[in-house]
Scaffold this motif. Structure first.
Motif, short mmCIF file in Angstrom:
data_model
loop_
_atom_site.label_atom_id
_atom_site.label_comp_id
_atom_site.label_asym_id
_atom_site.label_seq_id
_atom_site.Cartn_x
_atom_site.Cartn_y
_atom_site.Cartn_z
N UNK A 38 21.27 94.97 -3.02
CA UNK A 38 20.14 95.20 -2.42
C UNK A 38 19.29 93.69 -2.96
N UNK A 39 18.20 93.12 -2.60
CA UNK A 39 16.98 92.42 -2.66
C UNK A 39 15.60 93.03 -2.23
N UNK A 40 14.70 92.68 -3.53
CA UNK A 40 13.41 93.21 -3.06
C UNK A 40 12.52 91.82 -3.65
N UNK A 41 11.88 91.44 -2.52
CA UNK A 41 11.41 90.21 -2.84
C UNK A 41 9.58 90.65 -2.39
N UNK A 42 8.97 90.17 -3.59
CA UNK A 42 7.20 90.34 -3.75
C UNK A 42 6.67 88.84 -4.29
N UNK A 43 5.80 88.95 -3.45
CA UNK A 43 4.51 87.61 -3.70
C UNK A 43 3.38 88.81 -3.73
N UNK A 44 2.46 87.79 -4.89
CA UNK A 44 1.37 88.69 -5.52
C UNK A 44 0.57 87.95 -5.95
N UNK A 45 -0.49 87.38 -5.22
CA UNK A 45 -1.56 86.63 -5.67
C UNK A 45 -2.15 87.55 -6.92
N UNK A 46 -2.44 86.41 -8.23
CA UNK A 46 -2.93 87.57 -8.94
C UNK A 46 -5.06 86.64 -9.84
N UNK A 47 -4.35 87.09 -10.93
CA UNK A 47 -6.31 86.09 -11.10
C UNK A 47 -5.99 84.72 -10.94
N UNK A 48 -7.13 83.60 -12.08
CA UNK A 48 -7.18 82.34 -12.12
C UNK A 48 -6.94 82.34 -13.13
N UNK A 49 -6.08 80.61 -12.77
CA UNK A 49 -5.28 80.09 -14.67
C UNK A 49 -4.57 79.44 -14.38
N UNK A 135 1.55 83.66 -1.95
CA UNK A 135 0.85 84.91 -2.38
C UNK A 135 0.14 83.85 -2.51
N UNK A 136 -0.20 82.77 -2.04
CA UNK A 136 -1.87 82.14 -2.43
C UNK A 136 -2.22 80.85 -1.34
N UNK A 137 -0.89 81.33 -0.55
CA UNK A 137 -1.60 80.47 1.53
C UNK A 137 -0.76 79.06 1.02
N UNK A 138 0.19 78.64 0.20
CA UNK A 138 0.61 77.46 -0.14
C UNK A 138 2.08 77.34 1.37
N UNK A 139 2.38 76.71 1.78
CA UNK A 139 3.61 76.26 2.52
C UNK A 139 4.44 75.94 1.45
N UNK A 140 6.25 76.43 1.97
CA UNK A 140 6.90 76.12 1.34
C UNK A 140 7.14 74.72 0.82
N UNK A 141 8.10 74.24 -0.35
CA UNK A 141 8.42 73.24 -0.43
C UNK A 141 9.22 71.92 0.47
N UNK A 142 9.42 70.79 0.65
CA UNK A 142 10.40 70.54 1.27
C UNK A 142 11.59 71.28 0.48
N UNK A 143 12.95 71.34 1.06
CA UNK A 143 14.25 71.42 0.15
C UNK A 143 14.38 69.84 -0.13
N UNK A 144 14.92 69.78 -1.26
CA UNK A 144 15.40 68.63 -2.21
C UNK A 144 16.76 68.49 -1.51
N UNK A 145 16.42 66.98 -0.89
CA UNK A 145 18.05 65.94 -0.41
C UNK A 145 19.15 65.84 -1.67
N UNK A 146 20.65 66.36 -1.67
CA UNK A 146 21.29 65.88 -2.02
C UNK A 146 21.25 64.60 -2.41
N UNK A 147 21.22 64.44 -3.91
CA UNK A 147 21.57 63.27 -4.93
C UNK A 147 23.41 63.03 -5.00
N UNK A 148 23.22 61.60 -4.23
CA UNK A 148 24.87 60.82 -4.08
C UNK A 148 25.48 60.27 -4.86
N UNK A 149 26.46 60.89 -4.93
CA UNK A 149 26.92 60.14 -6.49
C UNK A 149 27.66 59.29 -5.92
N UNK A 150 27.30 58.20 -5.29
CA UNK A 150 28.33 56.80 -5.23
C UNK A 150 27.68 56.32 -5.84
N UNK A 151 28.98 54.81 -5.97
CA UNK A 151 28.48 54.36 -7.65
C UNK A 151 27.50 52.95 -6.58
#
Length: 153
Positions: A38-49, A135-151
């Motif tokens: 069972x997964x529980x997700x939590x997003x919290x806005x905290x103080x500044x820092x 938690x602070x109103x930012x959009x998710x980061x774009x997914x990382x693109x896989x790194x090609x292992x081709x020489x």
């Protein structure tokens, strides 16, 4: 901190913190998974820092949630080298507020029968990162693109 292999009663905790700007508003992201999945997700806005404060506060928040849920054994995953090194005892800081948070985190981990702290790469901590940013109103980061292992020739 006792280090032992994960057992059937081990909870898993993924944490992330973000500050925008750095230093600035702090968001905490926590994903807690019970031994039965069972997964529980939590997003919290905290103080500044700064980002390191955000990461340590995310750890403290996640540990509190795990204790409240009845966890006795926990495996913690973070993409913060600062958290893993400092809370794990391999790092030192002269910044008093950070040192106080590191001590609090070590004390909180000692409340578990078994607590292990593991560094993971950022791309394996996407859910906690998404929650911290949310938690602070930012959009998710774009997914990382896989790194090609081709020489290249």
């Amino acid at each position: 901190m006792p280090v032992a292999p994960a057992t059937a009663d081990t909870w898993r905790l993924w944490i992330d913190g973000t500050a925008a700007p750095n230093p600035g508003r702090i968001g905490l992201g926590v994903v807690l998974e019970s031994p039965d999945g069972q997964r529980h997700e939590n997003a919290v806005r905290a103080t500044e820092g700064c980002n390191n404060v955000a990461e340590l506060q995310a750890l403290l928040h996640g540990l509190s949630l795990a204790l409240d849920a009845g966890a006795r054994a926990i495996a913690i995953y973070s993409d913060s080298d600062f958290v893993v090194r400092h809370v794990g005892g391999d790092g030192h800081t002269d910044v008093a507020p950070l040192e106080a948070l590191v001590r609090r985190a070590r004390t909180a981990m000692a409340a578990f029968a078994v607590a292990t702290l593991h560094w993971i790469p950022r791309h394996r901590n996407g859910a906690a990162d998404r929650l911290a940013r949310q938690a602070i109103g930012l959009a998710p980061k774009p997914a990382l693109r896989p790194v090609s292992r081709k020489r290249r020739r």
